[in-house]
Motif scaffolding. Structure first.
Motif, PDB file in Angstrom:
ATOM      1  N   GLY A  62       0.808  -1.208   0.000  1.00 33.88           N
ATOM      2  CA  GLY A  62       0.000   0.000   0.000  1.00 33.88           C
ATOM      3  C   GLY A  62       0.845   1.262   0.000  1.00 33.88           C
ATOM      4  N   HIS A  63       0.163   2.391  -0.068  1.00 34.95           N
ATOM      5  CA  HIS A  63       0.807   3.710  -0.105  1.00 34.95           C
ATOM      6  C   HIS A  63       0.416   4.482   1.145  1.00 34.95           C
ATOM      7  N   ALA A  64       1.407   4.974   1.883  1.00 29.06           N
ATOM      8  CA  ALA A  64       1.157   5.700   3.125  1.00 29.06           C
ATOM      9  C   ALA A  64       0.782   7.151   2.834  1.00 29.06           C
ATOM     10  N   ILE A  65      -0.334   7.586   3.410  1.00 30.42           N
ATOM     11  CA  ILE A  65      -0.790   8.971   3.302  1.00 30.42           C
ATOM     12  C   ILE A  65      -1.278   9.393   4.681  1.00 30.42           C
ATOM     13  N   SER A  66      -0.963  10.608   5.072  1.00 28.37           N
ATOM     14  CA  SER A  66      -1.441  11.121   6.353  1.00 28.37           C
ATOM     15  C   SER A  66      -2.130  12.461   6.140  1.00 28.37           C
ATOM     16  N   GLY A  67      -3.011  12.797   7.061  1.00 30.37           N
ATOM     17  CA  GLY A  67      -3.731  14.056   6.950  1.00 30.37           C
ATOM     18  C   GLY A  67      -4.752  14.191   8.059  1.00 30.37           C
ATOM     19  N   GLU A  68      -5.465  15.294   8.048  1.00 36.05           N
ATOM     20  CA  GLU A  68      -6.437  15.596   9.100  1.00 36.05           C
ATOM     21  C   GLU A  68      -7.841  15.223   8.653  1.00 36.05           C
ATOM     22  N   LEU A  69      -8.577  14.554   9.531  1.00 36.79           N
ATOM     23  CA  LEU A  69      -9.949  14.156   9.235  1.00 36.79           C
ATOM     24  C   LEU A  69     -10.835  15.398   9.160  1.00 36.79           C
ATOM     25  N   GLU A 206       2.783  22.624  19.371  1.00 38.41           N
ATOM     26  CA  GLU A 206       2.001  23.636  20.075  1.00 38.41           C
ATOM     27  C   GLU A 206       1.146  22.948  21.136  1.00 38.41           C
ATOM     28  N   VAL A 207       1.212  23.440  22.360  1.00 41.09           N
ATOM     29  CA  VAL A 207       0.365  22.948  23.437  1.00 41.09           C
ATOM     30  C   VAL A 207      -0.400  24.143  23.988  1.00 41.09           C
ATOM     31  N   THR A 208      -1.715  24.001  24.143  1.00 47.54           N
ATOM     32  CA  THR A 208      -2.559  25.135  24.519  1.00 47.54           C
ATOM     33  C   THR A 208      -3.362  24.812  25.772  1.00 47.54           C
ATOM     34  N   LYS A 209      -4.102  25.801  26.251  1.00 49.84           N
ATOM     35  CA  LYS A 209      -4.959  25.588  27.417  1.00 49.84           C
ATOM     36  C   LYS A 209      -6.088  24.605  27.117  1.00 49.84           C
ATOM     37  N   PHE A 233       0.699  11.369  22.192  1.00 48.32           N
ATOM     38  CA  PHE A 233      -0.282  12.438  22.016  1.00 48.32           C
ATOM     39  C   PHE A 233      -0.962  12.316  20.667  1.00 48.32           C
ATOM     40  N   ASP A 234      -2.107  12.998  20.562  1.00 48.08           N
ATOM     41  CA  ASP A 234      -2.800  13.159  19.291  1.00 48.08           C
ATOM     42  C   ASP A 234      -2.675  14.611  18.857  1.00 48.08           C
ATOM     43  N   LEU A 235      -2.780  14.819  17.535  1.00 46.95           N
ATOM     44  CA  LEU A 235      -2.515  16.132  16.963  1.00 46.95           C
ATOM     45  C   LEU A 235      -3.678  16.625  16.110  1.00 46.95           C
ATOM     46  N   THR A 236      -3.673  17.911  15.875  1.00 51.08           N
ATOM     47  CA  THR A 236      -4.474  18.542  14.840  1.00 51.08           C
ATOM     48  C   THR A 236      -3.596  19.606  14.187  1.00 51.08           C
ATOM     49  N   TRP A 237      -4.035  20.126  13.049  1.00 52.16           N
ATOM     50  CA  TRP A 237      -3.285  21.153  12.320  1.00 52.16           C
ATOM     51  C   TRP A 237      -1.846  20.719  12.016  1.00 52.16           C
ATOM     52  N   ALA A 238      -1.630  19.428  11.850  1.00 55.04           N
ATOM     53  CA  ALA A 238      -0.281  18.941  11.554  1.00 55.04           C
ATOM     54  C   ALA A 238       0.183  19.477  10.206  1.00 55.04           C
ATOM     55  N   THR A 239       1.410  19.919  10.144  1.00 58.93           N
ATOM     56  CA  THR A 239       2.133  20.456   8.976  1.00 58.93           C
ATOM     57  C   THR A 239       1.633  21.824   8.530  1.00 58.93           C
ATOM     58  N   GLY A 242       3.990  24.053  11.476  1.00 58.90           N
ATOM     59  CA  GLY A 242       4.937  23.201  12.170  1.00 58.90           C
ATOM     60  C   GLY A 242       4.386  21.793  12.327  1.00 58.90           C
ATOM     61  N   PRO A 243       4.964  20.999  13.221  1.00 55.33           N
ATOM     62  CA  PRO A 243       4.560  19.592  13.362  1.00 55.33           C
ATOM     63  C   PRO A 243       3.115  19.384  13.788  1.00 55.33           C
ATOM     64  N   GLY A 244       2.521  20.363  14.491  1.00 57.64           N
ATOM     65  CA  GLY A 244       1.121  20.207  14.845  1.00 57.64           C
ATOM     66  C   GLY A 244       0.798  20.729  16.233  1.00 57.64           C
ATOM     67  N   ARG A 245      -0.501  20.789  16.508  1.00 59.76           N
ATOM     68  CA  ARG A 245      -1.015  21.227  17.803  1.00 59.76           C
ATOM     69  C   ARG A 245      -1.499  20.001  18.567  1.00 59.76           C
ATOM     70  N   ILE A 246      -1.071  19.850  19.804  1.00 58.92           N
ATOM     71  CA  ILE A 246      -1.437  18.690  20.615  1.00 58.92           C
ATOM     72  C   ILE A 246      -2.846  18.886  21.174  1.00 58.92           C
ATOM     73  N   THR A 247      -3.726  17.934  20.881  1.00 65.63           N
ATOM     74  CA  THR A 247      -5.090  17.982  21.414  1.00 65.63           C
ATOM     75  C   THR A 247      -5.229  17.161  22.689  1.00 65.63           C
TER      76      THR A 247
END
Length: 405
Positions: A62-69, A206-209, A233-239, A242-247
Motif C-alpha cells: 500500500g501507499h502511506a498517506i497522512s492528513g487531518e480528518l 504547540e500545546v494550549t490551554k 499524544f494526538d494532533l491537529t493542524w499537523a504540517t 509546524g509539526p502540529g497542535r497537541i489535542t
C-alpha cells in the motif's frame, strides 16, 4: 564516450538490482514520492499494486498517506482528509482533500485499539495506508478550497488502515520524550524514542490551554507536563504551522493503558451490535453450507464467542444440548446491510479452521450450516457474522441501506 556508456550501464544495472526478480513487481513507497514517475528496466512505468477482488493484498504493497480528518460518513465508512504537506509537493497542491472509503477488511484504530469512524473526532490527524481506486470507479475528485486543484494522491481512494498518532506510535512501540516545555509560549519540544534510543531530530509542538492532559486514571493540569517524561499524544493542524497542535496528551503508561482499554470496550460493543466482517470463501448449495473467512479488522478476542454453545431455545428443557451457532448477514463492501432483520440466516457452526493469515485476514474460517441459502451468499461477497450468544438488536435506520437507494 566509453566512460559515459559505462556510467549508463552502471545506472541500468542498479535499476535492475532495485526492481529485479527479488523485488516486488509493483511500486511501493520505497520507490519515492507518489507524484514522481518510476520506470522499470524496460522503460515502462512501474505501477502501484492493484487490488484483486476476493484476494488479500501482500504485505507492504500500500501507499502511506497522512492528513487531518475533515469529513466522515461513518455508516458508509467513507471519509475525507486534508493531506499533509511534505517536501515532494508544490505549494499549489498543499492542503487539498483526499476522499476515500474503507476496504471491507480495512482497519480503523484509535487510542491503540480497534475503532469505528464514528469514534474519531473531526480534526484528528490520521495516518493511513491506501490503494488506488478500482478501474471501474469513476467517482469525481473532491474540489479543493476555491476549486484550486486536486491532490496528487487523488487516485488512492481505498483505505486499508487508518489510525491516530497515538495508535501509530504505540503500534511501533515508540514514545516521545519531552525535552522542554514552555507553557507561556505554548511550546513543547520532544524527540521520538525507539527502544530507549532517539529517532530523528527534536520537534516543537504547540500545546494550549485546550490540550487535554491524562495522567494515571484521570485528568491532569498542564503544569504536570515536565521534561524527561515519555508520552504519547494526538494532533491537529499537523504540517500547517509546524509539526502540529497537541489535542490530547498521555503522560504515563497507566493513562495510555486506560485509554486503550476504554476504546477496546467501546469497539467490542460496536462489533457485537453490527457483527464480525467476513467474506464468503465457498458455498455448497446442496449441503446448504457457507464457508466464510473472518477479517482481521476487529479484536480477535471476540472470536472466542464463536466457540460458545447457543442459548437453549425458549420452551425447551434447560438441559437441552446445543452447539455453537452463528447468523450470517448479507452486507455490502462498506459493511452496511439492507434489511438486517430479514437478510440473515444461520445455524450450526460445522467447522472452524485456521488458514495462513494475511494482511486483512484473521486466518479464521468458519463453515456454517444455513437454514436458508440467501442470494448474497456467493463467493467473494461480504457478510457479517454474529454468534448466537450475541443479542440481536435492530440498528438505527441511518445505519441501514434501506431507504438510501
Amino acid at each position: 564516450m566509453r566512460r559515459v556508456l559505462s556510467s549508463l550501464l552502471a545506472v541500468f544495472a542498479s535499476t535492475l538490482l532495485l526492481h529485479g526478480a527479488d523485488a516486488p513487481p509493483y511500486r511501493t513507497d520505497a520507490d519515492g514520492p507518489s507524484n514522481k514517475k518510476v520506470l522499470k528496466p524496460d522503460g515502462k512505468p512501474l505501477e502501484w499494486f492493484q487490488l484483486v477482488d476476493g484476494q488479500f493484498p501482500p504485505e507492504g504493497s500500500g501507499h502511506a498517506i497522512s492528513g487531518e480528518l475533515i469529513r466522515n460518513e461513518h455508516p458508509l465508512r467513507t471519509f475525507r482528509i486534508r493531506v499533509d504537506r511534505d517536501d515532494s509537493q508544490d505549494r499549489g497542491v498543499w492542503d487539498l482533500p483526499l476522499e476515500a472509503e474503507m476496504l471491507p477488511y480495512g482497519a480503523i484504530w484509535y487510542h491503540g485499539s480497534y475503532a469505528a469512524l464514528c469514534d474519531i473526532p473531526l480534526g484528528t490527524h490520521l495516518r493511513g495506508v491506501f490503494y488506488q481506486r478500482a478501474p471501474e470507479d469513476k467517482t469525481p475528485p473532491p474540489d479543493g478550497a476555491f476549486r484550486r486543484g486536486i491532490t496528487p494522491d487523488v487516485a488512492f481512494r481505498r483505505c486499508f488502515r487508518i489510525e491516530d498518532d497515538f495508535s501509530f506510535d504505540a503500534r511501533q512501540k515508540q514514545l516521545w520524550k519531552i525535552e522542554t516545555v514552555d507553557l507561556a509560549e505554548n511550546k513543547l519540544t520532544a524527540r521520538l524514542q525507539q527502544d530507549g534510543k532517539p529517532v530523528g531530530e527534536p520537534k516543537t509542538f504547540e500545546v494550549t490551554k485546550a490540550t487535554r492532559v491524562m495522567q494515571g486514571s484521570g485528568f491532569a493540569k498542564l503544569e504536570a507536563i515536565q521534561p524527561g517524561q515519555e508520552v504519547l499524544f494526538d494532533l491537529t493542524w499537523a504540517t500547517l504551522y509546524g509539526p502540529g497542535r497537541i489535542t490530547d496528551l498521555w503522560l504515563d503508561a497507566d493513562a495510555r493503558a486506560l485509554a486503550t482499554a476504554q476504546q477496546r470496550e467501546r469497539n467490542q460493543l460496536y462489533v457485537r451490535d453490527h457483527g464480525l466482517p467476513a467474506w464468503v470463501s465457498a458455498v455448497d448449495d446442496e449441503q446448504e453450507t457457507v464457508t466464510v473467512t473472518l477479517f482481521s479488522n476487529v479484536d480477535p478476542a471476540l472470536f472466542a464467542d464463536l466457540k460458545l454453545d447457543a442459548p437453549v431455545p425458549k420452551g425447551m428443557p434447560p438441559d437441552t444440548k446445543t452447539e455453537p451457532q452463528a447468523n450470517l448477514f448479507v452486507a455490502e463492501p462498506n459493511l452496511m446491510t439492507y434489511d438486517p432483520t430479514n437478510d440473515r440466516k444461520g445455524g450450526n457452526i460445522l467447522e472452524r479452521t485456521t488458514i495462513p493469515a494475511a494482511p486483512g485476514s484473521s486466518g479464521v474460517q468458519l463453515k456454517v450450516k444455513c437454514s436458508m441459502m440467501l442470494e448474497g451468499y456467493r463467493p467473494r461477497r461480504i457478510v457479517l457474522v454474529q454468534p448466537a450468544t450475541w443479542i440481536y438488536r435492530t440498528l438505527p435506520i441511518e445505519e441501514q441501506l434501506f431507504g438510501r437507494e
